[in-house]
Write a protein that holds these residues in place. Structure first.
Motif, PDB file in Angstrom:
ATOM      1  N   MET A 123       0.909  -1.318  -0.153  1.00 37.26           N
ATOM      2  CA  MET A 123      -0.100   0.107   0.011  1.00 37.26           C
ATOM      3  C   MET A 123       0.791   1.155   0.126  1.00 37.26           C
ATOM      4  O   MET A 123       2.023   1.334   0.653  1.00 37.26           O
ATOM      5  CB  MET A 123      -0.794   0.107   1.240  1.00 37.26           C
ATOM      6  CG  MET A 123      -2.013  -0.830   1.311  1.00 37.26           C
ATOM      7  SD  MET A 123      -2.897  -0.770  -0.059  1.00 37.26           S
ATOM      8  CE  MET A 123      -3.892   0.535   0.325  1.00 37.26           C
ATOM      9  N   GLY A 124       0.334   2.125  -0.660  1.00 41.19           N
ATOM     10  CA  GLY A 124       1.290   3.378  -0.873  1.00 41.19           C
ATOM     11  C   GLY A 124       2.143   3.511  -1.704  1.00 41.19           C
ATOM     12  O   GLY A 124       2.928   4.463  -1.744  1.00 41.19           O
ATOM     13  N   LYS A 125       2.075   2.666  -2.955  1.00 38.94           N
ATOM     14  CA  LYS A 125       3.057   2.642  -3.803  1.00 38.94           C
ATOM     15  C   LYS A 125       2.624   3.068  -5.190  1.00 38.94           C
ATOM     16  O   LYS A 125       1.238   3.085  -5.597  1.00 38.94           O
ATOM     17  CB  LYS A 125       3.753   1.115  -3.882  1.00 38.94           C
ATOM     18  CG  LYS A 125       4.153   0.529  -2.458  1.00 38.94           C
ATOM     19  CD  LYS A 125       5.420   1.627  -2.316  1.00 38.94           C
ATOM     20  CE  LYS A 125       6.253   0.777  -0.838  1.00 38.94           C
ATOM     21  NZ  LYS A 125       5.499   1.502   0.155  1.00 38.94           N
ATOM     22  N   ARG A 126       3.374   3.177  -6.160  1.00 40.64           N
ATOM     23  CA  ARG A 126       3.362   3.662  -7.289  1.00 40.64           C
ATOM     24  C   ARG A 126       3.997   2.737  -8.333  1.00 40.64           C
ATOM     25  O   ARG A 126       5.205   2.493  -8.256  1.00 40.64           O
ATOM     26  CB  ARG A 126       3.932   5.027  -7.424  1.00 40.64           C
ATOM     27  CG  ARG A 126       3.764   5.815  -8.837  1.00 40.64           C
ATOM     28  CD  ARG A 126       4.246   7.540  -8.482  1.00 40.64           C
ATOM     29  NE  ARG A 126       4.189   8.174  -9.639  1.00 40.64           N
ATOM     30  CZ  ARG A 126       5.354   8.489 -10.132  1.00 40.64           C
ATOM     31  NH1 ARG A 126       6.451   8.286  -9.634  1.00 40.64           N
ATOM     32  NH2 ARG A 126       5.329   9.313 -11.187  1.00 40.64           N
ATOM     33  N   GLY A 127       3.353   2.611  -9.696  1.00 33.57           N
ATOM     34  CA  GLY A 127       4.145   1.686 -10.672  1.00 33.57           C
ATOM     35  C   GLY A 127       3.417   1.798 -11.870  1.00 33.57           C
ATOM     36  O   GLY A 127       2.586   2.652 -12.230  1.00 33.57           O
ATOM     37  N   PHE A 128       3.766   0.870 -12.974  1.00 32.98           N
ATOM     38  CA  PHE A 128       3.508   1.017 -14.272  1.00 32.98           C
ATOM     39  C   PHE A 128       2.407   0.027 -14.514  1.00 32.98           C
ATOM     40  O   PHE A 128       2.352  -1.268 -13.862  1.00 32.98           O
ATOM     41  CB  PHE A 128       4.578   0.685 -15.099  1.00 32.98           C
ATOM     42  CG  PHE A 128       5.842   1.375 -15.158  1.00 32.98           C
ATOM     43  CD1 PHE A 128       5.478   2.907 -15.266  1.00 32.98           C
ATOM     44  CD2 PHE A 128       7.004   1.003 -14.930  1.00 32.98           C
ATOM     45  CE1 PHE A 128       6.624   3.675 -15.013  1.00 32.98           C
ATOM     46  CE2 PHE A 128       8.005   2.110 -14.949  1.00 32.98           C
ATOM     47  CZ  PHE A 128       7.770   3.170 -14.720  1.00 32.98           C
TER      48      PHE A 128
END
Length: 841
Positions: A465-470
């Motif tokens: 949780m709280g992550k960013r990706g493609f």
């Protein structure tokens, strides 16, 4: 040269066809003055009827008139119906001419003089007691019109329908609720229509902008903001229909917003629509009704320009290809290029939509239409949540990375339909449609809330949780649809039936390859208060995804019955059989079958008043379509709705209003199994209850209004289970369901000669607070926005030119469109302006 002759008691022959219009009770009702009062929960109406015609004093006869300023042809029809006089004139004589307003008691001659004043048209009484219209010799511009020979009198009987007036807000008939051309006042279901004139006055470019005028419907926000997502009576839907043809969103893949250049109007059936359309979302059916070829030539070109470098060019051309009007054409096109108030977001779209109509005979017609759309857009990931509100960041902040943000592709639709009337009562129709979608998407996603410092950390794997990706991918999807319908009208004893028997078949094929949920480089962070972005495009490794297929067929039956004492019934039944497949794994993932009933009754004690009730069931989305090997197949989602309502008309039918109370329950929602977390159970249930009010039409000549209000008093999760076996979200309010929301829009076009052509308008859109998720862990604040319009139309070298300026969100409020039911929030534009110049000929 064709001449039009209007009377009130004989059949009409146009283009070799004979039309019969019965002297409907609507004519009498439109000769009454109504006084109606609406309370908050029901509609109480008092009516005082006055005779439609005053008796003659002495040897002259006076008639009561209430004809608005409108196109001259419609006004002449209303004049003829009131007086009984025959009118004879060349059709071209009244083209593009607007009549004066006529209200009060006059003789026929006095009334006609007032209608024609300043139009350049004169009249004379002929030997056969008809009235012939011609161009005034002092202003006559067409020798052919002056010398035209009056044909044998043809007759049009019946009230001029508001829906036939292209400048009207109110539409009288709609087909979405019944698949037959049925008056809305005789349809025992909740139906709303956004007309072409509303599209023009509000300069609608996106479907979501038009649907703000419909009670019970609010725009939503999807992942990336690509899909048209709507909350309808509290339930999310991503599906639209084009002339009844399903336009589904991609199976978790790329999509793009629908173009509106060839949309004539939008019809919305509120509540379950499975009886006629099969598997669907329960809130309602949103049907885009396209423009059709017309025999009367019409051509227009419009240039729009607005804030954030928005430029849009549209064109519309229709007419006859052959002199006998057997072959007709229409071409619509648009090109849009725009930036955005959001960083790194742009739109570049080309749209082309030709269509043909072949009038093979008086009984047989065929149509072919094509749509092609090429899009090169970027994606808006929305903004995150901090605490229990959307993050306090500038409106332009973009979480998506500019080097990983695109949506490029093509959508093509091809459709063919034909129909044959065996006689005046029996008709057969067949339709085939296919849509092909191909797109490449680069999408930066995120989920969860930033930490206290505003950081969305990028993880090398796992993406907690709280992550960013493609989430990049290439997607192809094809949809095929065919339907057969037989409609028949007959009587049994005192009952009048309109029966519909139908069969349809629908199939979706989807192919996808991508890199779902791939993380940003290890150790990278993104701070929403001090954003930094990649300096080069990332290296993405695509892997083939499963190719999926879903098809279903349906058999349906509907009987519309006219009972004695002005009671109307609508009863139907449908059987659906649907199969889902994972073609990559070579397995059937789901088999669903469902019988969906629907029934409604409507009583019309007065021509201007209807009260109704209905019950509908719905065949909803599959719970097992994306199953893997060995996963348990679950029954599909289902729904049921009870509805009570009333519909009324005011001001001789120019303004319509409706009220509906509904109770809609969605069942078989998947929830976790606390014993085995790898499977789910279908015990979830959600319910929405509330009432809606809708008003559309013309209050006074030149003053048009469309308004909607919804009170969603109850929108809760009745049953839910979490992974521990606890109550989960039970008792929480459903996401994106404000208790109160609505809109009001009105325009006034000046009627006096000095200011004729000037139109001013404005309105508001308002919504109360709503929950961002079903967990109710954050809220979207309520809002009110103000929108304005000013336009001026004039003749230039015999062509109509209209200058228009719209201002949206005039007070520059920050507000939020919706959420993806997680932690991505859509943010709406600040104050924007959109101007246009339109040429019509």
């Amino acid at each position: 040269m064709m001449h039009i002759v209007i009377n009130s008691c004989k059949p009409v022959v146009l283009g070799g066809r004979e039309f019969h219009f019965e002297d409907e009770p609507a004519i009498q009702a439109d000769r009454k003055i109504r006084t109606c009062f609406f309370s908050a929960f029901f509609i109480l109406m008092l009516c005082h009827a006055l005779p439609g015609r005053a008796e003659a004093d002495g040897n002259s006869k006076a008639f009561k008139f209430n004809i608005p300023g409108q196109n001259m042809a419609a006004s002449l029809v209303a004049f003829s119906e009131t007086t009984g006089n025959q009118l004879s004139y060349p059709a071209a004589l009244v083209k593009d001419i607007k009549s004066n307003q006529l209200s009060g008691s006059y003789t026929a001659d006095q009334a006609l003089q007032k209608l024609l004043a300043g139009s350049g048209i004169t009249y004379r009484h002929t030997d056969n007691d008809a009235i012939a219209l011609a161009a005034d010799s002092s202003t006559q511009s067409s020798q052919s019109a002056q010398n035209a020979t009056t044909l044998k009198a043809m007759t049009v009987v019946g009230i001029a329908k508001t829906g036939n007036d292209p400048t009207a807000y109110k539409v009288t008939n709609a087909s979405t609720a019944t698949k037959t051309d049925t008056p809305i006042m005789e349809t025992p279901y909740s139906v709303a229509v956004v007309s072409q004139q509303v599209f023009q006055d509000q300069q609608v470019i996106r479907v979501e902008d038009a649907l703000k005028n419909v009670a019970g419907v609010q725009p939503g926000f999807s992942n990336g903001g690509l899909n048209e997502t709507f909350m309808t009576r509290g339930f999310e839907t991503t599906n639209l229909y084009r002339d009844g043809f399903l336009l589904p969103a991609g199976f978790g893949a790329s999509d793009a917003g629908r173009q509106t250049a060839n949309i004539d109007r939008i019809e919305v059936l509120k509540g379950p629509g499975s009886i006629l359309y099969g598997r669907s979302d329960p809130g309602g059916v949103i049907n885009l009704v396209t423009k059709r070829p017309q025999a009367t030539p019409y051509h227009s070109i419009q240039q729009q320009f607005g804030s954030y470098d928005r430029y849009r060019t549209t064109a519309d051309s229709t007419g006859a290809i052959t002199p006998d009007d057997k072959l007709l054409y229409r071409v619509n096109l648009s090109y849009e290029n725009a930036n955005s108030f959001r960083d790194f977001v742009k739109t570049d779209s080309v749209f082309f939509a030709p269509s043909l109509t072949w009038n093979i005979s008086d009984r047989t017609q065929a149509n072919m239409n094509i749509e092609y759309n090429h899009f090169d857009n970027t994606i808006d990931s929305g903004i995150p949540v901090v605490g229990n509100r959307p993050a306090p960041v500038p409106r332009n902040l973009q979480v998506a990375d500019p080097f990983n943000n695109k949506n490029v592709g093509d959508r093509t639709y091809v459709g063919f339909d034909w129909s044959h009337k065996f006689n005046d009562k029996w008709k057969f129709s067949h339709r085939f449609g296919a849509e092909f979608f191909d797109a490449a998407q680069d999408f930066t996603f995120f989920f969860g809330k930033p930490d206290a410092a505003g950081n969305l950390a990028n993880a090398p794997s796992g993406l907690p949780m709280g992550k960013r990706g493609f989430n990049d991918g290439n997607s192809q999807q094809q949809e095929y649809y065919t339907t057969l319908n037989l409609t028949g009208k007959f009587d049994t004893a005192m009952l009048k039936h309109t029966m519909l028997w139908g069969f349809d078949y629908f199939v979706i094929d989807n192919q996808f390859a991508g890199a779902c949920c791939q993380a940003f480089p290890a150790g990278a962070t993104f701070n929403i208060y001090n954003p930094t972005y990649l300096t080069a495009a990332p290296n993405i490794n695509f892997t083939p995804g499963p190719n999926r297929n879903m098809d279903w067929y349906g058999l349906y039956f509907q009987d519309q019955i006219k009972f004695p004492f002005d009671v109307y019934g609508n009863f139907g039944l449908r059987y659906d059989n649907a199969v889902g497949r994972d073609l990559t794994a070579g397995m059937v993932t789901t088999r669903d079958a469902r019988v969906s009933p629907r029934g409604g009754l409507l009583w019309k004690p007065q021509e201007w008043l209807s009260v109704y009730g209905n019950y509908s069931e719905n065949f909803g989305p599959s719970n097992s379509l994306f199953n893997g090997p060995g996963q348990q197949a679950l029954p599909p989602q289902t729904s049921e709705e009870w509805e009570l309502g009333a519909k009324t008309e005011f001001f001789n039918g120019r303004l319509s209003a409706s009220f509906a109370y509904f109770d809609l329950t969605k069942q078989n929602l998947p929830v976790p199994d606390p014993i085995n977390p790898n499977i789910t159970r279908t015990v979830g249930e959600q319910e929405s209850r509330g009432y809606e009010f809708q008003a559309t039409g013309e209050i006074l000549p030149g003053w048009k209004v469309i308004g909607a209000y919804t009170n969603l008093a109850y929108a809760k999760i009745n049953k839910d289970v979490d992974y521990s076996g606890g109550p989960g979200d039970t008792g929480n309010r459903m996401f994106a369901t404000p208790r109160n929301f609505g809109s009001l829009w009105n325009t006034y076009e000046f009627q006096n000669a000095g200011l004729r052509g000037l139109k001013l308008g404005g309105g508001v859109v308002a919504s109360g607070q709503s929950q961002g998720t079903n967990q109710n862990d954050y809220q979207l604040p309520g809002y009110t926005t103000v929108n304005l319009l000013a336009s001026y139309g004039l003749k230039v070298a015999g062509k109509k030119v209209t200058f228009q300026l719209n201002a949206d969100n005039l007070l520059d409020k920050t507000y939020y469109q919706g959420t993806n039911s997680s932690t991505r929030v859509g943010i709406n534009p600040p104050r924007t302006f959109l101007g246009s110049v339109k040429l019509e000929f």
